[in-house]
Every structure is written in C-alpha cells, then in structure tokens.
Design a protein around this motif. Structure first.
Motif, PDB file in Angstrom:
ATOM      1  N   PRO A  67       0.625  -1.258   0.019  1.00 61.07           N
ATOM      2  CA  PRO A  67      -0.201  -0.045  -0.058  1.00 61.07           C
ATOM      3  C   PRO A  67       0.885   1.264   0.006  1.00 61.07           C
ATOM      4  O   PRO A  67       0.221   2.290  -0.399  1.00 61.07           O
ATOM      5  CB  PRO A  67      -0.943   0.163   1.343  1.00 61.07           C
ATOM      6  CG  PRO A  67      -0.793  -1.641   1.630  1.00 61.07           C
ATOM      7  CD  PRO A  67       0.485  -2.087   1.073  1.00 61.07           C
ATOM      8  N   LYS A  69       2.342   4.017  -1.392  1.00 64.72           N
ATOM      9  CA  LYS A  69       2.132   4.420  -2.889  1.00 64.72           C
ATOM     10  C   LYS A  69       3.334   5.119  -3.531  1.00 64.72           C
ATOM     11  O   LYS A  69       3.324   4.948  -4.697  1.00 64.72           O
ATOM     12  CB  LYS A  69       0.935   5.345  -3.081  1.00 64.72           C
ATOM     13  CG  LYS A  69       0.942   6.566  -2.308  1.00 64.72           C
ATOM     14  CD  LYS A  69      -0.396   7.164  -1.805  1.00 64.72           C
ATOM     15  CE  LYS A  69      -0.328   8.233  -1.114  1.00 64.72           C
ATOM     16  NZ  LYS A  69      -1.469   8.838  -0.681  1.00 64.72           N
ATOM     17  N   ALA A  93      -5.424   3.888  -3.162  1.00 64.94           N
ATOM     18  CA  ALA A  93      -4.404   5.075  -2.612  1.00 64.94           C
ATOM     19  C   ALA A  93      -4.682   5.942  -3.857  1.00 64.94           C
ATOM     20  O   ALA A  93      -4.844   6.023  -4.880  1.00 64.94           O
ATOM     21  CB  ALA A  93      -2.923   4.381  -2.811  1.00 64.94           C
ATOM     22  N   ASN A 101       2.568   7.788  -8.029  1.00 63.78           N
ATOM     23  CA  ASN A 101       1.776   6.992  -7.372  1.00 63.78           C
ATOM     24  C   ASN A 101       1.949   5.671  -7.867  1.00 63.78           C
ATOM     25  O   ASN A 101       1.530   5.485  -9.122  1.00 63.78           O
ATOM     26  CB  ASN A 101       0.183   7.189  -7.490  1.00 63.78           C
ATOM     27  CG  ASN A 101      -0.724   6.213  -6.712  1.00 63.78           C
ATOM     28  OD1 ASN A 101      -0.429   5.119  -6.401  1.00 63.78           O
ATOM     29  ND2 ASN A 101      -2.162   6.685  -6.468  1.00 63.78           N
ATOM     30  N   ILE A 103       0.809   2.481  -7.243  1.00 61.49           N
ATOM     31  CA  ILE A 103      -0.127   1.498  -6.689  1.00 61.49           C
ATOM     32  C   ILE A 103      -0.416   0.505  -7.758  1.00 61.49           C
ATOM     33  O   ILE A 103      -0.971  -0.638  -7.399  1.00 61.49           O
ATOM     34  CB  ILE A 103      -1.387   2.144  -5.904  1.00 61.49           C
ATOM     35  CG1 ILE A 103      -1.601   1.102  -4.761  1.00 61.49           C
ATOM     36  CG2 ILE A 103      -2.279   2.729  -6.760  1.00 61.49           C
ATOM     37  CD1 ILE A 103      -0.944   1.254  -3.648  1.00 61.49           C
ATOM     38  N   ASN A 104      -0.799   0.956  -9.093  1.00 63.91           N
ATOM     39  CA  ASN A 104      -1.165  -0.075  -9.812  1.00 63.91           C
ATOM     40  C   ASN A 104       0.093  -0.631 -10.929  1.00 63.91           C
ATOM     41  O   ASN A 104      -0.055  -1.392 -11.826  1.00 63.91           O
ATOM     42  CB  ASN A 104      -2.229   0.856 -10.994  1.00 63.91           C
ATOM     43  CG  ASN A 104      -3.588   1.235 -10.241  1.00 63.91           C
ATOM     44  OD1 ASN A 104      -3.827   0.317  -9.478  1.00 63.91           O
ATOM     45  ND2 ASN A 104      -3.801   2.368 -10.579  1.00 63.91           N
ATOM     46  N   ASP A 246      -3.052   3.633   1.877  1.00 66.28           N
ATOM     47  CA  ASP A 246      -2.859   4.967   1.405  1.00 66.28           C
ATOM     48  C   ASP A 246      -1.648   5.746   1.792  1.00 66.28           C
ATOM     49  O   ASP A 246      -1.602   6.911   2.085  1.00 66.28           O
ATOM     50  CB  ASP A 246      -4.068   5.913   1.319  1.00 66.28           C
ATOM     51  CG  ASP A 246      -4.256   7.050   0.493  1.00 66.28           C
ATOM     52  OD1 ASP A 246      -3.304   6.950  -0.663  1.00 66.28           O
ATOM     53  OD2 ASP A 246      -4.739   8.097   0.639  1.00 66.28           O
ATOM     54  N   SER A 248       2.548   6.518   2.491  1.00 64.73           N
ATOM     55  CA  SER A 248       3.519   6.865   1.925  1.00 64.73           C
ATOM     56  C   SER A 248       4.783   7.073   2.371  1.00 64.73           C
ATOM     57  O   SER A 248       4.993   7.056   3.870  1.00 64.73           O
ATOM     58  CB  SER A 248       3.621   8.375   1.079  1.00 64.73           C
ATOM     59  OG  SER A 248       3.381   9.207   1.963  1.00 64.73           O
TER      60      SER A 248
END
Lengths: 537, 462
Positions: A67, A69, A93, A101, A103-104, A246, A248
């Motif tokens: 998670p 990100k 996130a 970011n 996350i994907n 979410d 960092s």
C-alpha cells in the motif's frame, strides 16, 4: 447452538492421530466455567491440510509494503509472487502527484533458471536501475521470494549499493515464503524494516496541527481508512501517517511526531506500537473502527486520551450527527438480519472486529477464528509473556529499539497513564475471547475439512471469510461474505462503512437467486395421476 | 492512471518485468490437474503458492478451487521436503479422500532439488489410489508451460497402448482454455461423429452447478480409464502449440498415437482447420448443423464488417490465445498492430516453435506492420500504444489499466478475467465462439462511438 466436546471429537476423529491432538489445541468451545481458556496459535499448519494461510512474502509485500504508494516495490523472484500481489488486495491509494503513485504497478525481477544457478544479484541491481530511470520514485523496496534465500542472493548488499548509486532509499526485506508459519511472519519482517529504516528519518520535530496521531494496522481496503479519516479530521485530529493504507514513505518518515498511535489491526502491528512507545514515548490505543459501536467507543477513548473538553464535545457532536444520519438506514437492514447466525473467520483482527458489527445487525457469531493470529489476539495481551517461542518464530529476526535521546517525550504522566488504563484500552488489547458468548467456538487456522463439518453441525446463516471458501460455502446454499476483499465493495469501516456492510449482508440474505436452487422437476413427480376406487387412474 | 508511464521508451535489458503478462508454472499445473476426475492438485512448496493460485483461479472461475499444500517451513527448505510431502499424502487421502493426488513443484522445491518420484515411491498410498507429479519450476516459462507440463505428465502416468490396433477415437487436448471452450470443442467433435477423449477437461469441475450441496470432487474431469485409453486412440489433436503440443508429442512417443497440432480454434480459419482435421481422420462429412453455423458466422462477418474493418487493435495474453485472436481479427479486416505475450516464445526449431515467427507470418500475409514480442510485459505494450494508438485493446483483465489510461475500449479474453463474470462458461472457440467475439468486439467499438458522438450524430441504427 453449542456443540459438545463429543461432537468435536467426532469431527477430529477423521484426522491421523497426531493431527487430532494438534488440531484439538486450536479449537476452543467458549466456557466461562473453565476459567481462562487457552488456544494454540501461530504454529505450523500440517502438510496436506487445505488451509487458508499464505506465506511471509504475502504478509510482507502483499499486505504491509504494497500500500505504500510512493515507493516502487520490486519482487525479487520468479514472476508469480509479484503477479499475485498486483492489485489483488484492494488497498486503495491516491496521490496529489499521480506520477508518484505506483499502486497500479507490478515489478518483478522475473528470475530465470540461469539466475537460480548463477545468482540473481546482478539482475536485481539492473532492475533497480531501470526502475529509477523510468519512474524516479521517492524510494524502492525489494522483497525476497523463496528461491532468493535458498541461493543466497544478498539483497541487502544490492539494496545498499543501489541506494548509494541513486541517492534514494532502497530497502530490502528477506521475506522468503517459507519463513514463519503464515503471513504473520511477513508482517513482522516488513514492519520491523519500516520501523528501522523509515520512521524517524524525517526532519519534522513537531506536528503542525492539534491532536496528531498515527493510524497503525489500517490498510485502506475498499477505502476503509478514507472513511475513518473523514471522521477523524472532522473532529480535529491531524493524521500524521497511516501504516500503511494509502500510506507513503514521505509521511511515514515523520511518524515519530504523533502524540498517539491508534492500533486497528492488533495482529499485524502491535509490536511496532510497542516500539514506538519505547522509542518516542508515544502510547498506543487499541481501536476498532468496524461497527457503529466500535467506532463510537474508539472515538470517545481517543478524546479521553487527549482529555481536552473541546475535543470531547466535538467528538460527541460528530457522533450524534453521524448516528442521526445512519441509524434509520441500519434499522431497515437490521429487520432483514435479525436473529441470524454467522461464522466469522478472517486473517488477523477482523475475525474479532466484525463480530461487533454482526451483533449490531442482530446476527450472532457462533464460530470465529483467525487465519494467522497469535494467542494474544484470542486471549489478550496478558498472555504474551507465556507464549512459547518455537523454531519457526525464532527465525524471524527481532528488532530491539531504545529510547531516542532527542525525540523521546512522555506524552502523559505515569499517573495519568495508569488512570486512563483503568477504563480505556491504552497499550492493551483484550482479544477476541472475552467478547464471545458462552458455547460459541473459536478455531485457529480453520481449514477446509473443519469448515465443512462445522457448517453441517451449526448451519450458520452467513459465512464471513475469504475468496477460497466463498464458493464452497455458497454451493451449500449459504451466503458467504468476503471480509478480506469485501466482495469488491466497501468501505466497511466507520459509520458509512457499517451501512455499506449492512446493505451488502442484507443483499446476501434477500437475494431472490437462492430460491432457484431446486428445479421444479425435482419437486414434482414426472407422472401424476389420482387414485380412485378402482386403483390408479 | 499509470501516470508514471511515459511515451519515451528506454531500452530495458535486465529481463525484469514491469506489469507482467504472464504468471508462473504451478498455477497452470493446478488448473490442468483439476481437469482429471476425482483429483486433488497438490502444491509442493510454501503455503503462499497454493493460496495465491487458489485465490486467482477462484476469482477467474467464481467456483471452488480445491488444492492442498506441503506447507514448507524453513526447516523443510533446508532439510528437504520429503517428510512434508509424505505427511501430506497420508493426510490428504485420510481426510479428503481423492482418487488421485497430482503433485506439482514450485520454485522452492525445484531449487532445493526435491526428488518427487522417489518421495512418492516411499509414501503411504492406499490401495487403488494414485499420486502423480509434474515438475513446474516457476523460473522457466509461464503458467502456460505449467499447464503443458501437467498435461504431459498425464500421458506419462496414464496413457497406455494396450493393443496394436488403434481405436476409431481421437484424443483432444484443448489447451489452457475455459470450461466453456472445452464444452464447445466437445460439441463440435460430437457433431463430427468422432468418438473422443478430451484431457484435461475442467468442464463440470470449475463450472459446476449450484445444487445446494458442495462436492469436493464434482462430476467433471477426464477419468483415469479415459486417460489410460488415450494410448489406444488413432490420433491426437493438440489445440495450441504452447499448452497442448508437448503432451501430444509424448503420446506419440509413448504410445505411437500420431499427433496433429492446430491453432486454438478461435475464429473461422482455425475452426475450419479443426473440423477439416476430424473430417479427414474419420472420413465423416461436416454435418449441415455445423455448415449452417459457419454460414451464419460468415453472414455476420460480412453484414457487420463496417463495424470493425480497418480498426487498429492491440492484443496480449497467452500465446495460443493471442495467435488465434490475431488470425481472427485479421480475417475481420482489422489491423493488429501491437501483439504481445508474456510467455517466452520459444526459439525457432524448438518444440513449441516461435510465437514471434507465427505472428509475423500472419500479419505479413495481411500486409499489416506490427510490433510483436514474446516475453514481453504490459509496460512495453502501454508504451507502444502511447507511441502508436489503437482503437481497441484485447486481452485479460490486467489490460484495464492501459485501457483507462489511454481511453480505449477493452475486450476481455483469456486468463485471467477477474472483473467480469460468465466469461468462463461461454466459448470463444468454434463458429459460435467467433460470433460471440464479434458481438464483444463490435459492441465495444460501437459503445465507444455512441459515447463519443455529439447529440446530432448520435445514431439509432448502426
């Protein structure tokens, strides 16, 4: 509803004898006349048993690190491990800077046979270089999979060299899948790494807002942490960091400035909360934002901790406002759910948390358990000194922290602490057991065979578990609710989450689809006729 | 969405992958083993492997996926997993009682070199029960390789030539496709009046009906007797070079059953070849029922060609599926300009041939210039699309990030599809599968045209 010891013995009789004895210790029929009941947990699953458990890598990269990100998470290993932890857990996130970011994204060293034979260090170093060149991330993590430890790749050395080469933090995690007995080992490895290498790295010495807090053990599945944050920020808290939903690197590095640490998932993070208390003098509070009552209690306990009348008042105002809004909605769902029974078997703390929410809907939890928890999650933290360390736990390195000479600050006087501890769960968790009714069952590491048997015996109306059980249970005609991924719904935390959960569970009960299981020709003979005096017409 | 991906392609030579288009061998072996009746797949490795594979397969099929694990600990990794596997075998037969346990390895147990056949030999196996195995090192090939390896092991363990005279029957190896596809291939074969044995056959296992009861070993799956009898068939038809041809080759070697490897019968040409192969082998004329279906398909292709003709498309997924899809979209007049699989392509001259050569031949014949890559990843595919945009993306659920980032419609085909349902029940193979694909492709393109149309250009009839 309760089952007898005899019935339990009959279920276990199917096992080979050694396994019978072993499994018996993981199953407790709650009985207050027995005094403090103990349960065995966090021990090996017998080979061949169809368990829901995963591995250390899943706990480390899949749960805790994933998670975060603004870090690119590299999985060092053959392709599968990275692939299965890509978007699979629903930890949401968002970023102000979407180019930071990740996350994907899913990055793997994609080890090949030659890497297994000749070592994968050079390849890992090159993949790190390519990640930096393409993404310029704030920081990078490297997570090891099974073969990495076996072939002896020194990922720490590769990470250290890369950190020097690129001038950004590169953290290595030796979370090979065979370590420990479940995901829990991976949570430890990940969290220890973050405690050691990230928290406290930031320069911030004081929070800018009032009531600064960290939220630990909240992974923002289906947006849970956003719903919690909505309420907390409305009341006036400043959320310094979330571990790790979410989350960092940028925020986590300043987590040391919080005045209170909230612990949502006790299992995955209680030891970090303890370390933060030792290092920075920040107490932790066990919270539970699942369920309306759990949320209200948690908010009130937080307000009590800070002890500011204005905060207490604001807390009550927000609670009253939220309740007025959601109570009519909950009532309508309660009518559908009232009087039903549930099994609640989830990973760590959710196996406990959701029992409260079920109860608010009028659903009794008759069997509950955790996939990878430890004894303290069942019995309460007072048993921690009694927990035997076995060989499997010993090979998870422990992290020892000391008071930070510059940043340690007592947040409360020892007297105030002692006083608060008498009525709020400050640095304490009482476990699942005390909240369960007489005659209900606790099962640790519930497996497929036991699932089937307990369902036949107790016939629950709903089964709350994960994806691997879901369709097994539904084939039996019983609605199954995924508490890991929320059946792609959510949030389920906080006030709005309770309503979402109530809606989804009610939908499971009310769906007309259950009515079609038996085809009409199974209920009506093919040949129909009437019997008269002469015989069959 | 995927905002960190830039158009600027920087050469990557590490062999690492960003946003992979493949996963590892064991999941393919697990899926194949589910296609044996009464079989419990067993993952010899850490618990996480089994858990991940079950999770993923369950999400794709939305049906129970039962499998067990050797639950390795650090000790087992150091001292070998023999004890774990033997304990597992004993416990599984006692508690879950399958007819067969199909063991596959993992990167862990391959790295430490566990000798599975020897461990099985010394395991306690009840009378009449069976333990088979296949080696599935995760660091070689992909999930497709794992499927192929487990299928080949079925031949090794079961197939027997009990007579010199072959039976008038065909072995059909369907490859890594959905149960809906397997059912359709069986329907076509039945219509061709050809007695057949399909293996593996996951229909009736991972698309089992709701009855109010859970059966750990559902009705479907190829039986042991059928698997043994594959050695007596007069021909094997392997559908898909990557997932099916190895087992067919092994059958030829072991039982002298000649093998024909065809493309996965996606689209009109590949379905034609499949039927022509059966027609020739059994000297049975294609019945009107199938000729009518084919005619309907050509009718649809012609009637709606303006929905898709000339549209550019990117295709990714497993090599057999991508090859079939590429051939089909070309026969629709579309332009597949980016074609990628994550599975290693196989060098020219190797047993599975070369993915890149196969695709190149197809697009060259149609005069389409395309980016083609085996062992590729979706980061590469995305950069290709940024450089040269497409009208449509065809691939698995993992394509949805690119589809959103670039605002292109996605038609979901292949494995895994995690965000839509029913797909595993419906075929993409055969003439009827091709009709369904056209419905999906033209539906996606027309939905997009509707969405983007100005009010005055919004059409009722299209």
């Amino acid at each position: 509803m309760a089952i007898t010891e005899q019935q339990l013995e009959e279920i276990l009789a199917k096992y080979p004898s050694k396994l019978q004895k072993n499994r018996k210790k993981h199953i407790v029929i709650n009985d207050s006349s027995c005094g403090a009941q103990t349960i065995e947990a966090n021990t090996r699953t017998a080979p061949g048993i169809i368990t829901n458990r995963g591995c250390a890598y899943a706990g480390c990269k899949g749960v805790v690190l994933g998670p975060l990100k603004d870090m690119v998470h590299i999985t060092h290993g053959p392709i599968g491990c990275a692939f299965y932890t890509w978007g699979a857990r629903r930890n949401k996130a968002k970023s102000d800077d979407p180019t930071q970011n990740f996350i994907n994204y899913c990055v793997s060293t994609n080890m090949q046979e030659s890497d297994i034979v000749f070592g994968g260090e050079k390849k890992l170093a090159k993949v790190i270089d390519e990640v930096v060149e393409n993404f310029h991330p704030t920081a990078i993590t490297v997570s090891a999979t099974c073969p990495v430890g076996l072939i002896g790749d020194d990922i720490n050395a590769v990470a250290k060299a890369a950190q020097e080469r690129h001038g950004i933090p590169v953290l290595a995690f030796s979370c090979e899948g065979y370590k420990g007995v479940s995901q829990s080992a991976g949570h430890h490895i990940a969290n220890n790494g973050l405690m050691d290498k990230v928290i406290g790295v930031g320069d911030l010495e004081k929070a800018s807002g009032k009531y600064p807090i960290n939220m630990l053990g909240e992974y923002n599945i289906g947006g849970d942490s956003w719903e919690i944050e909505r309420v907390l920020e409305d009341i006036g808290y400043e959320i310094i960091s979330v571990m790790t939903g979410d989350g960092s690197y940028e925020k986590l590095k300043n987590a040391h400035v919080a005045e209170l640490n909230l612990v949502q998932c006790h299992r995955s993070i209680n030891y970090i909360a303890e370390m933060l208390e030792i290092k920075y003098g920040t107490p932790w509070l066990k919270v539970n934002f699942i369920g309306v009552n759990g949320t209200i209690d948690s908010l009130r306990n937080m307000a009590q901790y800070f002890g500011d009348p204005e905060l207490v008042q604001r807390t009550e105002d927000v609670i009253a406002r939220e309740l007025a809004r959601i109570e009519p909605l909950m009532e309508q769902y309660k009518k559908i759910c009232e009087g039903k029974t549930a099994f609640c078997f989830v990973g760590g703390s959710r196996g406990h948390h959701y029992q409260g929410l079920f109860a608010e809907l009028g659903i009794d939890t008759v069997l509950a358990g955790y996939e990878f928890a430890h004894r303290d999650d069942y019995e309460g933290r007072q048993v921690i000194p009694d927990i035997k360390t076995d060989a499997d736990s010993k090979n998870i390195p422990e992290l020892h922290v000391e008071q930070d000479p510059n940043r340690f600050k007592l947040k409360l006087s020892p007297e105030k602490m002692a006083e608060l501890k008498t009525h709020i769960p400050l640095s304490y968790y009482a476990g699942m057991h005390v909240d369960m009714n007489e005659g209900t069952i606790m099962v640790d590491d519930l497996n497929h065979y036991e699932t089937e048997e307990f369902i036949k015996l107790l016939k629950p109306d709903i089964f709350a578990s994960g994806i691997k059980d879901k369709y097994v249970v539904q084939k039996m005609g019983i609605p199954a609710k995924q508490i890991h991924s929320y059946d792609y719904s959510g949030p389920y935390a906080g006030f709005n989450g309770a309503v979402n959960f109530a809606r989804d569970v009610s939908m499971g009960f009310a769906s007309p689809t259950w009515n079609f299981i038996v085809p009409p020709w199974k209920e009506e003979p093919l040949l129909t006729g009437s019997v008269n005096e002469e015989g069959v017409a | 969405m995927l905002d960190a991906t830039t158009k600027d392609i920087k050469e990557r030579t590490s062999g690492g992958m960003i946003n992979p288009a493949k996963t590892c061998q064991p999941i393919g072996a697990m899926y194949a083993a589910l296609g044996i009746h009464g079989c419990l797949p067993h993952s010899h490795g850490s618990q996480g492997c089994c858990s991940f594979h079950r999770m993923h397969l369950t999400r794709h099929f939305r049906d129970p996926i039962m499998a067990s694990t050797s639950s390795f600990t650090e000790g087992a990794s150091v001292f070998g997993g023999g004890a774990n596997l033997k304990t597992a075998i004993k416990t599984i037969f006692q508690v879950y009682n399958p007819d067969i346990i199909a063991v596959h390895t993992t990167c862990l147990t391959e790295t430490i070199g566990d000798d599975i056949p020897n461990i099985i030999k010394t395991a306690e196996i009840p009378e009449g029960k069976l333990v088979i195995h296949t080696n599935t090192p995760s660091y070689v090939g992909s999930h497709v390789t794992g499927f192929s390896n487990m299928t080949k092991s079925m031949v090794n363990y079961f197939s027997e030539a009990t007579s010199d005279v072959k039976k008038e029957q065909v072995n059909i190896i369907p490859g890594f496709v959905n149960p809906g596809d397997m059912r359709e291939i069986k329907r076509l074969t039945r219509a061709m009046n050809a007695p057949f044995i399909m293996f593996p056959d996951t229909s009736g296992v991972v698309d089992s009906p709701m009855t109010g009861e859970f059966n750990m070993f559902p009705k479907g799956g190829t039986t042991q007797a059928e698997l043994a009898d594959t050695g007596n068939s007069k021909i094997t038809v392997a559908l898909g070079r990557f997932a099916a041809s190895d087992a067919a080759g092994q059958l030829d070697k072991k039982c002298k059953v000649p093998a024909v490897t065809l493309k996965t019968p996606i689209g009109i040409k590949a379905t034609d070849s499949f039927l022509m192969t059966l027609r020739k082998a059994f000297a049975y004329e294609v019945p009107y029922e199938l000729e009518e279906e084919r005619g309907q398909l050509v009718d649809i292709m012609t009637d709606t060609h303006f929905h898709f003709h000339g549209k550019s498309v990117a295709i990714f997924g497993d090599p057999d599926i991508v090859t079939g899809m590429t051939e089909f979209v070309l026969s629709l007049g579309m332009k597949p300009i980016h074609i990628l699989t994550g599975t290693p392509g196989g060098a020219v001259g190797s047993a599975v041939g070369s993915f890149e050569d196969d695709i190149k031949e197809l697009v060259d014949m149609a005069g389409v210039k395309a980016n083609i890559q085996a062992s590729g990843d979706l980061f590469t595919l995305h950069q290709w699309i940024k450089t040269k945009p497409v009208d449509l993306l065809i691939g698995t659920t993992y394509g949805k990030y690119i589809a959103r980032a670039e605002d292109i419609p996605l038609v979901r085909v292949g494995f895994p599809v995690l965000d839509r349902s029913v797909h595993s029940y419906m075929p993409i193979v055969g003439y009827r599968g091709a009709m369904r694909l056209i419905e999906m492709i033209s539906g996606a393109l027309l939905d997009r045209q509707d969405r983007d149309a100005a009010d005055e250009d919004f059409e009722l009839v299209m």
